[in-house]
Write a protein that holds these residues in place. Structure first.
Motif, PDB file in Angstrom:
ATOM      1  N   UNK A  30      39.160  43.869  42.069  1.00 59.39           N
ATOM      2  CA  UNK A  30      39.675  44.219  43.387  1.00 59.39           C
ATOM      3  C   UNK A  30      40.571  45.430  43.198  1.00 59.39           C
ATOM      4  N   UNK A  31      40.095  46.603  43.598  1.00 53.08           N
ATOM      5  CA  UNK A  31      40.864  47.828  43.415  1.00 53.08           C
ATOM      6  C   UNK A  31      42.014  47.917  44.407  1.00 53.08           C
ATOM      7  N   UNK A  32      43.188  47.979  43.863  1.00 52.33           N
ATOM      8  CA  UNK A  32      44.390  48.202  44.657  1.00 52.33           C
ATOM      9  C   UNK A  32      45.508  48.554  43.692  1.00 52.33           C
ATOM     10  N   UNK A  33      46.414  49.391  44.132  1.00 52.67           N
ATOM     11  CA  UNK A  33      47.599  49.623  43.320  1.00 52.67           C
ATOM     12  C   UNK A  33      48.331  48.293  43.225  1.00 52.67           C
ATOM     13  N   UNK A  38      47.130  42.634  47.830  1.00 53.19           N
ATOM     14  CA  UNK A  38      47.494  41.465  48.632  1.00 53.19           C
ATOM     15  C   UNK A  38      47.339  40.206  47.801  1.00 53.19           C
ATOM     16  N   UNK A  39      47.994  39.174  48.230  1.00 53.49           N
ATOM     17  CA  UNK A  39      47.874  37.892  47.546  1.00 53.49           C
ATOM     18  C   UNK A  39      46.433  37.386  47.618  1.00 53.49           C
ATOM     19  N   UNK A  43      44.226  36.317  44.451  1.00 55.88           N
ATOM     20  CA  UNK A  43      43.677  34.970  44.332  1.00 55.88           C
ATOM     21  C   UNK A  43      42.160  34.977  44.206  1.00 55.88           C
ATOM     22  N   UNK A  44      41.487  35.898  44.887  1.00 53.68           N
ATOM     23  CA  UNK A  44      40.035  36.009  44.751  1.00 53.68           C
ATOM     24  C   UNK A  44      39.661  36.394  43.321  1.00 53.68           C
ATOM     25  N   UNK A  45      40.355  37.388  42.779  1.00 52.18           N
ATOM     26  CA  UNK A  45      40.069  37.826  41.410  1.00 52.18           C
ATOM     27  C   UNK A  45      40.344  36.716  40.408  1.00 52.18           C
ATOM     28  N   UNK A  46      41.463  36.024  40.546  1.00 53.76           N
ATOM     29  CA  UNK A  46      41.796  34.923  39.638  1.00 53.76           C
ATOM     30  C   UNK A  46      40.776  33.794  39.789  1.00 53.76           C
ATOM     31  N   UNK A  47      40.361  33.535  41.010  1.00 62.70           N
ATOM     32  CA  UNK A  47      39.383  32.473  41.255  1.00 62.70           C
ATOM     33  C   UNK A  47      38.081  32.704  40.514  1.00 62.70           C
TER      34      UNK A  47
END
Length: 97
Positions: A30-33, A38-39, A43-47
């Motif tokens: 999930x590309x973001x600084x 966002x949380x 959470x999606x990436x960790x999931x």
């Protein structure tokens, strides 16, 4: 995710009889600084990156233990490899300058 992993393993066991090795290769970026992520993105990436690998590896270990050791193949009950498919692009977002 839990139902999917159970179905995948059930299909593999039905097709091949059992499993001797599993390669858990989950990776979602999930590309973001870092300070703008966002949380929900986190959470999606960790999931996917952690929980997905955990569920697959747990299902594999349960099957390995069910079958026991086959010394004609190996002295272990099974083999599990965990990896991820992220690349260096994600690290550039961790720089806060």
């Amino acid at each position: 995710m839990r139902r999917k992993s159970r179905r995948w393993f059930a299909l593999a066991i039905e097709t091949f009889g059992t499993l001797h090795i599993v390669v858990c290769n989950a990776g979602l970026q999930r590309d973001a600084k870092f300070d703008e992520m966002t949380l929900a993105q986190w959470q999606t990436a960790i999931g996917v990156n952690l929980t997905g690998q955990f569920l697959c590896r747990r299902a594999a270990v349960r099957e390995f233990k069910r079958c026991g050791i086959d010394e004609s193949r190996s002295v272990t009950v099974g083999k599990s490899i965990c990896m991820r498919s992220l690349h260096q692009q994600i690290t550039r977002h961790l720089r806060v300058a």
